[in-house]
Scaffold this active site. Structure first.
Site, PDB file in Angstrom:
ATOM      1  N   LYS A  94       0.842  -1.204   0.000  1.00  0.00           N
ATOM      2  CA  LYS A  94       0.000   0.000   0.000  1.00  0.00           C
ATOM      3  C   LYS A  94       0.880   1.258   0.000  1.00  0.00           C
ATOM      4  O   LYS A  94       2.076   1.183   0.319  1.00  0.00           O
ATOM      5  CB  LYS A  94      -0.901  -0.017   1.234  1.00  0.00           C
ATOM      6  CG  LYS A  94      -0.133   0.035   2.558  1.00  0.00           C
ATOM      7  CD  LYS A  94      -1.030  -0.221   3.752  1.00  0.00           C
ATOM      8  CE  LYS A  94      -0.247  -0.207   5.056  1.00  0.00           C
ATOM      9  NZ  LYS A  94      -1.072  -0.620   6.202  1.00  0.00           N
ATOM     10  N   ARG A 103     -10.852  -0.667  14.697  1.00  0.00           N
ATOM     11  CA  ARG A 103     -10.644   0.095  13.474  1.00  0.00           C
ATOM     12  C   ARG A 103     -11.599  -0.532  12.454  1.00  0.00           C
ATOM     13  O   ARG A 103     -12.798  -0.368  12.567  1.00  0.00           O
ATOM     14  CB  ARG A 103      -9.160   0.043  13.058  1.00  0.00           C
ATOM     15  CG  ARG A 103      -8.778   1.081  12.024  1.00  0.00           C
ATOM     16  CD  ARG A 103      -7.279   1.092  11.706  1.00  0.00           C
ATOM     17  NE  ARG A 103      -6.854  -0.056  10.908  1.00  0.00           N
ATOM     18  CZ  ARG A 103      -5.645  -0.187  10.354  1.00  0.00           C
ATOM     19  NH1 ARG A 103      -4.734   0.773  10.514  1.00  0.00           N
ATOM     20  NH2 ARG A 103      -5.334  -1.263   9.653  1.00  0.00           N
ATOM     21  N   HIS A 137      -6.884  -7.522  12.307  1.00  0.00           N
ATOM     22  CA  HIS A 137      -5.635  -6.760  12.396  1.00  0.00           C
ATOM     23  C   HIS A 137      -5.316  -6.498  13.866  1.00  0.00           C
ATOM     24  O   HIS A 137      -6.215  -6.223  14.666  1.00  0.00           O
ATOM     25  CB  HIS A 137      -5.796  -5.441  11.636  1.00  0.00           C
ATOM     26  CG  HIS A 137      -4.502  -4.724  11.375  1.00  0.00           C
ATOM     27  ND1 HIS A 137      -3.395  -5.336  10.790  1.00  0.00           N
ATOM     28  CD2 HIS A 137      -4.125  -3.435  11.598  1.00  0.00           C
ATOM     29  CE1 HIS A 137      -2.415  -4.451  10.675  1.00  0.00           C
ATOM     30  NE2 HIS A 137      -2.829  -3.290  11.156  1.00  0.00           N
ATOM     31  N   ARG A 148       0.706 -10.869   6.736  1.00  0.00           N
ATOM     32  CA  ARG A 148       0.624  -9.625   5.965  1.00  0.00           C
ATOM     33  C   ARG A 148       1.714  -8.640   6.394  1.00  0.00           C
ATOM     34  O   ARG A 148       1.426  -7.568   6.900  1.00  0.00           O
ATOM     35  CB  ARG A 148      -0.747  -8.952   6.164  1.00  0.00           C
ATOM     36  CG  ARG A 148      -1.967  -9.773   5.811  1.00  0.00           C
ATOM     37  CD  ARG A 148      -3.227  -8.901   5.855  1.00  0.00           C
ATOM     38  NE  ARG A 148      -3.329  -8.133   7.086  1.00  0.00           N
ATOM     39  CZ  ARG A 148      -3.914  -8.561   8.210  1.00  0.00           C
ATOM     40  NH1 ARG A 148      -4.513  -9.742   8.262  1.00  0.00           N
ATOM     41  NH2 ARG A 148      -3.928  -7.793   9.284  1.00  0.00           N
ATOM     42  N   TYR A 183      15.490  29.612   9.676  1.00  0.00           N
ATOM     43  CA  TYR A 183      14.341  30.327  10.252  1.00  0.00           C
ATOM     44  C   TYR A 183      14.340  30.259  11.770  1.00  0.00           C
ATOM     45  O   TYR A 183      14.539  29.190  12.357  1.00  0.00           O
ATOM     46  CB  TYR A 183      13.033  29.701   9.757  1.00  0.00           C
ATOM     47  CG  TYR A 183      12.679  30.017   8.330  1.00  0.00           C
ATOM     48  CD1 TYR A 183      12.543  31.317   7.878  1.00  0.00           C
ATOM     49  CD2 TYR A 183      12.437  28.985   7.434  1.00  0.00           C
ATOM     50  CE1 TYR A 183      12.200  31.590   6.561  1.00  0.00           C
ATOM     51  CE2 TYR A 183      12.080  29.238   6.115  1.00  0.00           C
ATOM     52  CZ  TYR A 183      11.969  30.551   5.683  1.00  0.00           C
ATOM     53  OH  TYR A 183      11.619  30.804   4.394  1.00  0.00           O
ATOM     54  N   CYS A 191      13.581  23.658   6.300  1.00  0.00           N
ATOM     55  CA  CYS A 191      12.713  24.545   5.524  1.00  0.00           C
ATOM     56  C   CYS A 191      11.979  23.712   4.462  1.00  0.00           C
ATOM     57  O   CYS A 191      12.120  22.499   4.408  1.00  0.00           O
ATOM     58  CB  CYS A 191      13.535  25.639   4.856  1.00  0.00           C
ATOM     59  SG  CYS A 191      14.690  26.476   5.969  1.00  0.00           S
ATOM     60  N   MET A 192      11.215  24.379   3.608  1.00  0.00           N
ATOM     61  CA  MET A 192      10.437  23.633   2.616  1.00  0.00           C
ATOM     62  C   MET A 192      11.320  22.867   1.637  1.00  0.00           C
ATOM     63  O   MET A 192      11.033  21.721   1.283  1.00  0.00           O
ATOM     64  CB  MET A 192       9.501  24.573   1.849  1.00  0.00           C
ATOM     65  CG  MET A 192       8.581  23.809   0.900  1.00  0.00           C
ATOM     66  SD  MET A 192       7.440  24.835  -0.032  1.00  0.00           S
ATOM     67  CE  MET A 192       6.278  25.311   1.211  1.00  0.00           C
ATOM     68  N   ASP A 193      12.427  23.498   1.222  1.00  0.00           N
ATOM     69  CA  ASP A 193      13.248  22.897   0.169  1.00  0.00           C
ATOM     70  C   ASP A 193      14.686  22.629   0.594  1.00  0.00           C
ATOM     71  O   ASP A 193      15.472  22.133  -0.206  1.00  0.00           O
ATOM     72  CB  ASP A 193      13.319  23.848  -1.041  1.00  0.00           C
ATOM     73  CG  ASP A 193      11.971  24.428  -1.365  1.00  0.00           C
ATOM     74  OD1 ASP A 193      11.100  23.645  -1.769  1.00  0.00           O
ATOM     75  OD2 ASP A 193      11.780  25.650  -1.178  1.00  0.00           O
TER      76      ASP A 193
HETATM   77  C1  LIG Z   1      -0.460  -1.706   6.853  1.00  0.00           C
HETATM   78  C2  LIG Z   1      -1.105  -3.002   7.176  1.00  0.00           C
HETATM   79  C3  LIG Z   1      -0.337  -4.182   7.290  1.00  0.00           C
HETATM   80  C4  LIG Z   1       1.172  -4.177   7.301  1.00  0.00           C
HETATM   81  O1  LIG Z   1       1.632  -3.622   8.510  1.00  0.00           O
HETATM   82  P1  LIG Z   1       3.198  -3.640   8.871  1.00  0.00           P
HETATM   83  O2  LIG Z   1       3.248  -3.180  10.268  1.00  0.00           O
HETATM   84  O3  LIG Z   1       3.844  -2.699   7.918  1.00  0.00           O
HETATM   85  O4  LIG Z   1       3.659  -5.018   8.675  1.00  0.00           O
HETATM   86  C5  LIG Z   1      -1.005  -5.375   7.427  1.00  0.00           C
HETATM   87  N1  LIG Z   1      -2.359  -5.421   7.470  1.00  0.00           N
HETATM   88  C6  LIG Z   1      -3.112  -4.311   7.391  1.00  0.00           C
HETATM   89  C7  LIG Z   1      -4.600  -4.422   7.462  1.00  0.00           C
HETATM   90  C8  LIG Z   1      -2.518  -3.057   7.263  1.00  0.00           C
HETATM   91  O5  LIG Z   1      -3.278  -1.960   7.217  1.00  0.00           O
END
Ligand SMILES: *Cc1c(COP(=O)(O)O)cnc(C)c1O
Length: 421
Positions: A47, A145, A177, A233, A279, A326-328
């Site tokens: 992702k 969540r 999760h 995952r 700054y 800074c920004m850049d």
């Molecule tokens: C981002 C995410 C992961 C991976 O998490 P890591 O901590 O980077 O391994 C797995 N499952 C779900 C649902 C996530 O949102």
């Protein structure tokens, strides 16, 4: 003394700075995780543009390393994988009511659902596409969540069984999760694992059968084999960063950070003692010294919260940002560094890399900015070009005959990178 990788010859003069992504590191990290969790399979989480590493090259490298699934949050990310020719199983777990699901269902993307309404939308999309939606039902086992609560779960399962009976849905997985897997031994991990097992039992009691159950993120992969189930995952560990300080540093975990952020000094100048810098003058030179100007800033993803603290390898040593980011751009005080006297504009500067030569890592920047390595790499901006090194997952170039005499091949994909976001 900190050495910098000597790739001056490879510097592309069009750019002020560059992100270098080592595809072989992603493949090696994935292979290490795959070996650790076998016989569970690996869904490489790619992702957010593969945590800033580039969706397609990183996905292909992870597949080359032994992942057999890819995981993304958004539908567009899944479709980008399909458009890039990825045929493997892809799960997208985050979408909102009313979003267009048709293309994803038609492209054979696995989708998650947490509610009866969500199941209904998937079934409707499958009906329109003339196919079955491949569905992973998400259980809220305690993170609060995504996922169905224990109370809603039987209704979600029943709606999925109805859609299956009508031929619109294939029930692939039950999943959840973890909230606190980065705290080894946290009792919530076992509670969540048992809650998922209970949800599967409830669903089976209603007549459901799941091919797969999945739960573990990177931290759980490393700390708790009981969570591995059929499929894991992991995300951050594939990119070589630690999922949390309590789990260990990437070096302790045997991981290779895949991303490096480099630039060159834009200006070097000598100033008097007592000179306020950047700054707000939050840094004042303690002695007469030499300053270097680093042409990367928060618009490039350098965290402004790391003002005065972010580590930098330059002039043969390590220093920190002097004053505000800074920004850049930002400034470093080269005084006291081994190569300060010889420092000149054009000298290589590494903000973070694999740390192998003593240089800073993205996790060091996270510490300096009060955040996590995930955010440091994921926030690197589209203004920076990416350069890929390594060969893992790189499709053979039909125009380029094999060159067996060059073991150390580097591949540039500026073409790929230019249409990347
Ligand atoms: C981002 C995410 C992961 C991976 O998490 P890591 O901590 O980077 O391994 C797995 N499952 C779900 C649902 C996530 O949102």
């Amino acid at each position: 003394m900190t050495d910098l990788p000597d790739d001056a010859a490879r510097w592309d003069p069009r750019w002020t700075g560059e992100l270098v992504v080592d595809l072989d590191a992603i493949a090696a990290n994935t292979a290490a995780i795959a070996a650790r969790v076998a016989p569970a399979a690996v869904m490489a989480v790619v992702k957010a543009d593969a945590y800033g590493h580039g969706l397609l090259p990183a996905a292909r490298a992870a597949l080359a390393g032994g992942a057999t699934w890819l995981g993304v949050a958004q539908l567009g990310e899944a479709l980008a994988l399909r458009a890039g020719g990825v045929q493997e199983r892809v799960l997208a777990w985050l979408w909102a009511p009313g979003q267009d699901l048709d293309a994803a269902v038609a492209a054979g993307v696995d989708l998650s659902a947490s509610s009866a309404g969500g199941v209904g939308e998937l079934a409707a999309a499958a009906r329109r596409a003339g196919t079955r939606a491949r569905v992973h039902l998400e259980v809220d086992t305690g993170m609060a969540r995504g996922g169905a609560t224990a109370e809603d779960w039987p209704g979600v399962v029943r709606s999925a069984l109805d859609a299956r009976a009508e031929g619109h849905l294939e029930l692939v997985a039950a999943w959840s999760h973890l909230a606190c897997a980065d705290v080894p031994g946290d009792p919530s991990v076992e509670r969540q694992r048992l809650a998922l097992a209970r949800a599967v039992e409830v669903a089976e009691g209603l007549g459901a059968r799941f091919a797969l159950r999945h739960l573990a993120n990177s931290a759980a992969v490393l700390t708790d084999p009981a969570t591995h189930l059929d499929l894991v995952r992991p995300g951050i560990v594939l990119y070589g960063l630690s999922p949390g300080t309590a789990v260990g540093t990437s070096a302790q975990l045997g991981l290779r950070p895949a991303m490096a952020l480099r630039t060159r000094l834009a200006l070097v100048k000598d100033v008097e003692a007592g000179q306020g810098v950047s700054y707000g003058h939050t840094y004042t030179t303690p002695t007469a010294t030499r300053l270097g100007l680093v042409p990367l800033g928060y618009a490039d993803g350098v965290p402004r919260a790391a003002s005065g603290a972010g580590p930098v390898a330059v002039a043969g040593g390590r220093t920190t940002v002097a004053g505000r980011v800074c920004m850049d751009q930002f400034v470093v005080d080269l005084g006291g560094l081994p190569g300060a006297d010889r420092a000149q504009p054009g000298d290589l500067v590494e903000l973070f890399g694999d740390g192998a030569l003593g240089g800073p890592t993205a996790d060091d920047w996270a510490h300096a900015a009060g955040t996590i390595g995930y955010e440091v790499v994921a926030r690197v901006s589209g203004r920076l070009p990416r350069r890929y090194t390594g060969t893992a997952g790189v499709p053979p170039d039909p125009d380029q005959p094999e060159q067996p005499d060059q073991p150390e091949q580097q591949h540039d994909h500026h073409d790929e990178q230019e249409d990347r976001r």
